[in-house]
Design an enzyme around this catalytic site. Sequence first.
Site, PDB file in Angstrom:
ATOM      1  CB  ALA A   1      -2.511   5.156   0.999  1.00 27.44           C
TER       2      ALA A   1
ATOM      3  CB  ILE B   1      -0.762   0.036   1.001  1.00 28.93           C
ATOM      4  CG1 ILE B   1      -1.836  -1.349   1.040  1.00 28.93           C
ATOM      5  CG2 ILE B   1      -1.777   1.302   1.221  1.00 28.93           C
ATOM      6  CD1 ILE B   1      -2.919  -1.321   0.219  1.00 28.93           C
ATOM      7  CG  HIS B   2       2.118   2.079  -3.663  1.00 23.57           C
ATOM      8  ND1 HIS B   2       1.438   3.290  -4.412  1.00 23.57           N
ATOM      9  CD2 HIS B   2       2.022   1.185  -4.315  1.00 23.57           C
ATOM     10  CE1 HIS B   2       1.118   2.708  -5.596  1.00 23.57           C
ATOM     11  NE2 HIS B   2       1.566   1.524  -5.415  1.00 23.57           N
ATOM     12  CB  ALA B   3       1.537   7.881  -2.282  1.00 24.74           C
TER      13      ALA B   3
END
Length: 91
Positions: free
Chosen positions: A18, A13-15
Site C-alpha cells: 500500500a 494488499i497490506h501496509a
Amino acid sequence: MQTTFRITDEDGIHARPATALVNTANKFSGAESFAEANGKKVTLKSILGVLSLGLEQGDIINIICEGAEAAEALKALENVIVNEGLGEVHA
C-alpha cells in the site's frame, strides 16, 4: 483512464505494498489516482484509504487516473502492481 487488476498476492494488499502504491501516486502532481474495489472508491494518495479497501487475494481492483499526467501515473501504478507481484491485469 483505468485498468482492472486481480490481486494475486496471497497476503493481499497490506501496509508495505500500500505504501508503494501511495508513494507512486504521489509522484504525479498532475494526476489524481483512485482505487475502486468492493463498492468503495478511495484516493491512492492516502495509505489509510488504500488499507481501508481490505484487499485480499482474488479481489478485483480498478485503478483510475485523471488529469494531465494520467497515462504516466497509470503506467507507473501498473508497474508497481505487476512487478511487486501484487496482481495481474484483469480483462
